[in-house]
Motif scaffolding. Sequence first.
Motif, mmCIF file in Angstrom:
data_model
loop_
_atom_site.group_PDB
_atom_site.id
_atom_site.type_symbol
_atom_site.label_atom_id
_atom_site.label_comp_id
_atom_site.label_asym_id
_atom_site.label_seq_id
_atom_site.Cartn_x
_atom_site.Cartn_y
_atom_site.Cartn_z
ATOM 1 N N ARG A 1 0.836 -1.201 0.000
ATOM 2 C CA ARG A 1 0.000 0.000 0.000
ATOM 3 C C ARG A 1 0.871 1.251 0.000
ATOM 4 O O ARG A 1 0.591 2.207 -0.727
ATOM 5 N N SER A 2 1.933 1.249 0.789
ATOM 6 C CA SER A 2 2.837 2.401 0.824
ATOM 7 C C SER A 2 3.474 2.642 -0.535
ATOM 8 O O SER A 2 3.582 3.786 -0.988
ATOM 9 N N ARG B 1 2.255 1.792 -3.422
ATOM 10 C CA ARG B 1 1.229 2.285 -4.341
ATOM 11 C C ARG B 1 0.967 3.768 -4.111
ATOM 12 O O ARG B 1 0.827 4.536 -5.062
ATOM 13 N N LEU B 2 0.908 4.185 -2.850
ATOM 14 C CA LEU B 2 0.666 5.595 -2.561
ATOM 15 C C LEU B 2 1.829 6.474 -3.012
ATOM 16 O O LEU B 2 1.615 7.573 -3.515
ATOM 17 N N GLN B 3 3.061 5.994 -2.856
ATOM 18 C CA GLN B 3 4.223 6.750 -3.328
ATOM 19 C C GLN B 3 4.191 6.866 -4.840
ATOM 20 O O GLN B 3 4.519 7.907 -5.399
ATOM 21 N N TRP B 4 3.783 5.808 -5.525
ATOM 22 C CA TRP B 4 3.693 5.829 -6.979
ATOM 23 C C TRP B 4 2.643 6.841 -7.413
ATOM 24 O O TRP B 4 2.843 7.604 -8.364
ATOM 25 N N ALA B 5 1.527 6.872 -6.700
ATOM 26 C CA ALA B 5 0.443 7.781 -7.067
ATOM 27 C C ALA B 5 0.819 9.243 -6.815
ATOM 28 O O ALA B 5 0.324 10.128 -7.503
ATOM 29 N N ASP B 6 1.694 9.491 -5.846
ATOM 30 C CA ASP B 6 2.078 10.859 -5.512
ATOM 31 C C ASP B 6 3.196 11.420 -6.379
ATOM 32 O O ASP B 6 3.505 12.597 -6.297
ATOM 33 N N ARG B 7 3.812 10.586 -7.199
ATOM 34 C CA ARG B 7 4.928 11.060 -8.002
ATOM 35 C C ARG B 7 4.423 12.008 -9.088
ATOM 36 O O ARG B 7 3.282 11.919 -9.517
#
Length: 63
Positions: free
Chosen positions: A43-44, A46-52
Amino acid sequence: MGDRVAAVAVRPRREYDLDLATVRPRLRLCLPDATRAESIEARSARLQWADRPSRTRTTRSPR
């Protein structure tokens, strides 16, 4: 990617009438420690990927 994430919820909704957004946090409490840690790590990531920053966004210079 959004379609793939959303598609995961379709089968449990159809077959068991479960809303994964509601069930997932409670289900995570029942998982073994190793599986729970892996889930949190995924999950972490995925969230880092989405915030890039998006590479598809380009700014055009005024002409």
